[in-house]
Design an enzyme around this catalytic site. Structure first.
Site, short mmCIF file in Angstrom:
data_model
loop_
_atom_site.label_atom_id
_atom_site.label_comp_id
_atom_site.label_asym_id
_atom_site.label_seq_id
_atom_site.Cartn_x
_atom_site.Cartn_y
_atom_site.Cartn_z
N TYR A 98 89.95 -37.25 -41.57
CA TYR A 98 89.90 -35.92 -40.98
C TYR A 98 90.80 -35.84 -39.74
CZ TYR A 98 86.17 -34.47 -44.11
OH TYR A 98 85.44 -34.13 -45.22
N GLU A 140 78.89 -35.93 -46.30
CA GLU A 140 79.46 -37.02 -47.11
C GLU A 140 78.80 -38.35 -46.79
OE1 GLU A 140 83.60 -36.44 -46.17
OE2 GLU A 140 83.45 -34.38 -46.93
#
Length: 399
Positions: A98, A140
Site C-alpha cells: 500500500y 485482509e
C-alpha cells in the site's frame, strides 16, 4: 472517519479529482510499472491493464469511497471494502504494498492536477487514501488469519474434463498430502502459472463443486480476445496443463456465498456463460443440505452446446425438493425441452416468491438486466448479490 477539515476539502475538490481520476490512474499505473516492472510481470493482470479495465475499477472505487466518506461520515462502505479485500487476499497482497501504491498514486495526482494540489488538498486526499488502505489492510489481515496465513500452495492436477469446446474443468489435490481447507460455495481461488516469457500471471476462478470434497475443482473458459489479446492464463491452462502437472493455488476467497438461511427460504440463482461456475457449487451445496424451499435456477447462454456444466446444473436441480429450471439460449434451443427457451434471459413468466434472495453471476449487462427485473418483481435490492469476473466495474460505479 474523515476529519471535518478534510471532509470539507474533499467535498470541494471531489468534482475536480473525480473528473481527472481516469487520467490520474493511467499515469499512476504507468509510473508504478516503470519503477517496479515486476508488479506487472508477476502480480497485476496484463490483459486488464492492456484493456484499461483495471484503471477504470481503481478510479471508480477511489471516487466512490471518497464520495461515501463525505456523504456518510459516520459509516464505512463495508460491502465495497470487503469485496476488494477478498480479491487482494487471493493475490497475497502485503501491507507494505500500500505504501508503493501511495507513492505513485500521489505522484500522478500532482502530475495531473499541478498547482491545484495545495498542501491542504494533498493532506485531505492523503487522509482519504489511508482510511481506505488501513481498512483494507485490517480486513485482509483477518482473512489471512482465518485461513492460517496467506500465500501459495502447490496442487497436483488429477483430472481434466472438456466441458465444451472452450471450457475445461480441472480437478486438483494438495501436492503435499495435507488436507485441503474447506470453502464456501461461491468462492474462488487464485491460480498462478508461469508463462513462456517467465511471467507469473495470476487469475481467479470460481470453485465449481460443492464444499466438502478433498479436491479443488474449477472450470476455465478459454478467452478469445477479438479486439483485445487472447487470455494469457486461460490459453495456457487449456493448451499446456494436463493430469500430473502442478499449479499454485491460493486459499479460497470471495464474498458471494450462500448466506445463512433456513431450509424453506426461497432462492434464485441466475447466471450467464461461464458465470455458471459459482452457481453449480451453490446448487451442489443446497442439494447436499436438502434445501426444501423454492429455488429458481436461471441461466443464459449462446446455445446448449456452449452451456458448460449443463448436466451438473440439471442434476443438482433435480435433487432439490422444489426447484424450477429456466435455460435461455440465443440459438438451437430444443423446443422438446420444457426448460429451454429461445432468446435472452427474461423473468417475466417466472414466479419469484416473496422474500427471495438472489445470486447473480455473468456479464455486467446480464446482471444489470436481471437485477432490474428482480426489483420490478418485488425483490429487495439488499437481497440481490452478485459476482463479477475481473475488475469490478459495477461495484466502482454503484459505490
Amino acid at each position: 472517519m474523515l476529519s471535518e477539515q478534510s471532509a470539507a476539502t474533499v467535498r470541494a475538490t471531489l468534482p475536480v479529482v473525480g473528473g481527472a481520476i481516469g487520467e490520474i490512474t493511467e499515469r499512476f499505473y504507468a509510473g508504478m510499472f516503470a519503477a517496479r516492472p515486476e508488479l506487472l510481470r508477476d502480480l497485476f493482470n496484463r490483459g486488464n491493464q492492456a484493456a484499461g479495465t483495471q484503471r477504470q475499477a481503481l478510479a471508480g472505487s477511489i471516487a466512490a469511497f471518497a464520495t461515501h466518506l463525505v456523504d456518510h461520515p459516520d459509516e464505512r462502505p463495508d460491502a465495497m471494502l470487503g469485496r476488494i479485500a477478498h480479491k487482494h487476499a487471493s493475490l497475497a497482497i502485503a501491507p507494505e504494498q500500500y505504501g508503493i501504491v501511495h507513492e505513485h498514486l500521489f505522484a500522478a495526482i500532482v502530475e495531473v492536477l499541478g498547482e491545484a494540489v495545495t498542501p491542504e488538498v494533498a493532506a485531505a486526499w492523503d487522509e482519504v487514501y489511508w482510511l481506505m488502505a488501513n481498512a483494507l489492510i485490517a480486513i485482509e489481515k483477518r482473512l489471512y488469519e482465518e485461513r492460517g496465513g496467506g500465500g501459495w500452495r502447490e496442487w497436483e492436477v488429477v483430472g481434466r474434463v472438456e466441458e465444451t469446446a472452450d471450457v475445461a474443468t480441472f480437478r486438483l489435490r494438495p501436492a503435499d498430502g495435507r488436507p485441503a481447507p474447506d470453502f464456501r460455495a461461491g468462492q474462488y481461488v487464485s491460480v498462478q502459472v508461469e508463462l513462456a516469457d517467465g511471467a507469473r500471471q495470476i487469475r481467479q476462478y470460481s470453485l465449481s463443486a460443492a464444499p466438502g470434497s478433498p479436491l479443488r475443482q474449477f472450470s476455465v473458459k478459454r478467452v478469445h480476445g477479438g479486439a483485445t489479446p487472447d487470455g494469457e492464463v486461460s490459453q495456457h491452462l487449456h493448451t499446456r496443463v494436463r493430469v500430473g502437472d502442478r499449479l499454485r493455488l491460493s486459499a479460497p476467497y470471495g464474498d458471494l456465498v450462500l448466506g445463512d438461511t433456513d431450509a424453506a427460504a426461497p432462492l434464485l440463482l441466475a447466471s450467464a456463460g461461464i458465470g455458471v461456475t459459482p452457481m453449480i457449487a451453490m446448487l451442489g451445496q443446497l442439494a447436499d443440505l436438502g434445501h426444501e424451499g423454492p429455488v429458481r435456477v436461471v441461466h443464459g447462454d449462446r446455445s446448449p452446446a456452449g452451456h458448460a456444466l449443463r448436466a451438473d446444473h440439471e442434476a443438482y436441480a433435480e435433487k432439490l425438493a422444489d426447484a424450477s429450471v429456466h435455460f435461455f439460449y440465443e440459438t438451437d434451443a430444443d423446443p422438446a425441452q420444457r426448460s429451454h427457451r429461445t432468446g435472452l434471459v427474461d423473468l417475466a413468466d417466472i414466479d419469484v416468491p416473496q422474500g427471495t434472495r438472489a445470486y447473480l453471476c455473468g456479464p455486467l449487462p446480464f446482471m444489470r438486466a436481471v437485477r432490474t427485473q428482480l426489483i420490478g418483481k418485488g425483490v429487495a435490492p439488499a437481497d440481490i448479490h452478485y459476482e463479477v469476473f475481473g475488475p469490478d466495474l459495477w461495484l466502482a460505479q454503484e459505490g
